[in-house]
Design a protein around this motif. Structure first.
Motif, mmCIF file in Angstrom:
data_model
loop_
_atom_site.group_PDB
_atom_site.id
_atom_site.type_symbol
_atom_site.label_atom_id
_atom_site.label_comp_id
_atom_site.label_asym_id
_atom_site.label_seq_id
_atom_site.Cartn_x
_atom_site.Cartn_y
_atom_site.Cartn_z
ATOM 1 N N TRP A 1 -15.971 22.119 19.831
ATOM 2 C CA TRP A 1 -15.192 21.777 18.642
ATOM 3 C C TRP A 1 -13.782 21.472 19.127
ATOM 4 O O TRP A 1 -13.475 21.658 20.315
ATOM 5 C CB TRP A 1 -15.236 22.884 17.570
ATOM 6 C CG TRP A 1 -14.565 24.179 17.898
ATOM 7 C CD1 TRP A 1 -15.070 25.179 18.684
ATOM 8 C CD2 TRP A 1 -13.271 24.626 17.452
ATOM 9 N NE1 TRP A 1 -14.164 26.217 18.752
ATOM 10 C CE2 TRP A 1 -13.060 25.918 18.015
ATOM 11 C CE3 TRP A 1 -12.269 24.083 16.643
ATOM 12 C CZ2 TRP A 1 -11.877 26.648 17.777
ATOM 13 C CZ3 TRP A 1 -11.111 24.814 16.410
ATOM 14 C CH2 TRP A 1 -10.923 26.082 16.974
ATOM 15 N N LEU A 2 -12.931 20.979 18.242
ATOM 16 C CA LEU A 2 -11.584 20.574 18.652
ATOM 17 C C LEU A 2 -10.559 21.307 17.799
ATOM 18 O O LEU A 2 -10.674 21.310 16.559
ATOM 19 C CB LEU A 2 -11.368 19.070 18.423
ATOM 20 C CG LEU A 2 -11.954 18.079 19.417
ATOM 21 C CD1 LEU A 2 -13.462 18.098 19.404
ATOM 22 C CD2 LEU A 2 -11.471 16.682 19.075
ATOM 23 N N MET A 3 -9.580 21.915 18.451
ATOM 24 C CA MET A 3 -8.504 22.511 17.660
ATOM 25 C C MET A 3 -7.831 21.402 16.846
ATOM 26 O O MET A 3 -7.635 20.296 17.354
ATOM 27 C CB MET A 3 -7.502 23.212 18.579
ATOM 28 C CG MET A 3 -8.063 24.530 19.132
ATOM 29 S SD MET A 3 -6.801 25.517 19.941
ATOM 30 C CE MET A 3 -6.959 24.910 21.612
ATOM 31 N N ARG A 4 -7.503 21.685 15.591
ATOM 32 C CA ARG A 4 -6.939 20.716 14.637
ATOM 33 C C ARG A 4 -7.887 19.543 14.383
ATOM 34 O O ARG A 4 -7.436 18.406 14.210
ATOM 35 C CB ARG A 4 -5.593 20.176 15.140
ATOM 36 C CG ARG A 4 -4.482 21.196 15.215
ATOM 37 C CD ARG A 4 -3.938 21.488 13.816
ATOM 38 N NE ARG A 4 -2.679 22.233 13.898
ATOM 39 C CZ ARG A 4 -1.483 21.688 13.775
ATOM 40 N NH1 ARG A 4 -1.354 20.401 13.523
ATOM 41 N NH2 ARG A 4 -0.407 22.426 13.872
ATOM 42 N N GLN A 5 -9.209 19.845 14.381
ATOM 43 C CA GLN A 5 -10.176 18.745 14.251
ATOM 44 C C GLN A 5 -10.150 18.090 12.872
ATOM 45 O O GLN A 5 -10.595 16.947 12.740
ATOM 46 C CB GLN A 5 -11.582 19.209 14.617
ATOM 47 C CG GLN A 5 -12.187 20.261 13.705
ATOM 48 C CD GLN A 5 -13.502 20.811 14.260
ATOM 49 O OE1 GLN A 5 -13.900 20.519 15.374
ATOM 50 N NE2 GLN A 5 -14.198 21.604 13.460
ATOM 51 N N ALA A 6 -9.650 18.790 11.856
ATOM 52 C CA ALA A 6 -9.427 18.161 10.549
ATOM 53 C C ALA A 6 -7.963 17.745 10.527
ATOM 54 O O ALA A 6 -7.083 18.595 10.554
ATOM 55 C CB ALA A 6 -9.710 19.152 9.433
#
Ligand code: CP3
Length: 345
Positions: free
Chosen positions: A22-27
């Motif tokens: 997953w990606l930090m700040r993905q939204a």
């Protein structure tokens, strides 16, 4: 069964059939779909955080668009500071109209008894997401670490060195301690409330923890974050502790007691794992700017990090910090696909 999620298995150092990512700040603003929802109604970023329907929608976007293996609650580390009595605005960086500077300011800070009542939109978003995600992806709740929250509360805004807090810390330790105790207790209640509402993992962001030298980290950060983690109702809920620039003091970061340690790109992931040992999982650590590179370069970097991990259990792929707002979405999609394709058993 929630145990079937690769993300949660990796948090517990159990074997997975492919590396979760997953990606930090993905939204966020790199997604045109986020910008469209953010623009609805013409409200502010805080309005979006407080609107459960739209906040849930933008949380789901990166699951649909990127194929990420975990969702993270859409909110901000600073939203629970408002009910402590500070007036918050985003311009777009956070600004507090009344920063905490004096003993009277610390005294006036409220530690709400019931965080579900103080920030009712947070448990509401979590409940909606759990209903929307049944069996699809686990949901990560989060909060800021006490030190990082204190940085903004005392400085009143972003800063390179957060000198106002460091001055308080060195010049008036009893005041610093009183402030940190209040924040830590608020945080404990806030994160336990998220767990009760349905969060399946918790990430604690210590974005500014790396501002301190190791011996200062040990004295001024570690006791509070350890107290926070010890106070969480963690049964079956993994805790991730991310200290930006924590790579030079990994043993101290580990001593906070989390199940997973977030790494930024200033460390070699394999060497960090050698230091940390095999009883703790790690998450990281691609330089977020690599997502501006051509696709073959992105693939090479994903291969390098997977090779550094060398098939050890307990690995979650992520960026070393938040995704940047001008990254082309197709590069983030490609990166997630690379992690899945190259790590598939
Ligand atoms: O990861 C996610 O997708 C969940 C959402 C999330 C946001 N902020 C949304 C946000 C999370 C986990 C955060 C954490 C956060 N917020 C941190 C810790 C992690 C990190 O990045 O270091 C910090 C330090 C903050 C404080 C904050 N919020 C800053 C400094 C800023 C301004 C800089 C920026 O990116 O604009 C924000 C605003 C913010 N938080 C936005 C988003 C999507 C942008 C607001 C907008 O849409 O205009």
């Amino acid at each position: 069964m929630s145990d079937d999620y690769n993300f949660l298995k990796a948090c517990w150092c159990q074997p997975v059939d492919r590396v979760p990512v997953w990606l930090m700040r993905q939204a966020g603003r790199y997604l045109p779909q986020y910008k469209a929802v953010r623009a609805q109604g013409g409200g502010t970023f805080l309005d979006l955080c407080k609107d459960p329907a739209r906040a849930a929608e933008v949380t789901i976007q990166p699951i649909d668009i990127l194929g990420a293996d975990a969702a993270i609650l859409f909110s901000d580390i600073l939203t629970p500071i408002e009910p402590m009595g500070l007036e918050l605005d985003f311009v777009p960086g956070p600004v507090f109209a009344n920063p905490v500077r004096t003993a009277a300011d610390v005294e006036a800070l409220v530690v709400p008894e019931d965080m579900a009542q103080a920030v009712p939109y947070v448990p509401e978003i979590i409940k909606r997401l759990r209903a929307a995600f049944t069996g699809r992806v686990p949901l990560i709740g989060f909060g800021g670490a006490p030190f990082t929250l204190a940085c903004y509360m005392v400085e009143g805004k972003g800063s390179k060195d957060f000198a106002a807090l460091k001055q308080m810390m060195y010049a008036d330790f009893p005041l610093y301690d009183a402030l940190m105790q209040k924040i830590t207790e608020m945080d404990r209640r806030y994160l336990n409330m998220q767990i009760q509402a349905g969060a399946q993992a918790i990430q604690i962001f210590d974005t500014w923890g790396g501002l301190l030298a190791p011996h200062d980290f040990e004295r001024y950060i570690l006791p509070y974050v350890k107290q926070l983690i010890d106070g969480l109702e963690r049964d079956g809920i993994p805790v991730i502790y991310f200290v930006k620039n924590g790579g030079t003091m990994l043993e101290l970061v580990k001593a906070a007691g989390s199940d997973v340690i977030g790494l930024d790109w200033h460390v070699n992931l394999g060497k960090a794992r050698d230091i940390l040992g095999d009883d703790v999982a790690v998450q990281g650590n691609l330089d977020p700017t690599v997502l501006y590179a051509p696709k073959d370069y992105i693939e090479k970097e994903v291969r390098r990090i997977l090779a550094e991990n060398d098939d050890r259990p307990g690995f979650i792929f992520n960026l070393g910090h938040g995704i940047l707002p001008t990254v082309p979405p197709e590069n983030a999609i490609f990166m997630v696909d690379c992690v899945h394709r190259l790590s598939q058993k």
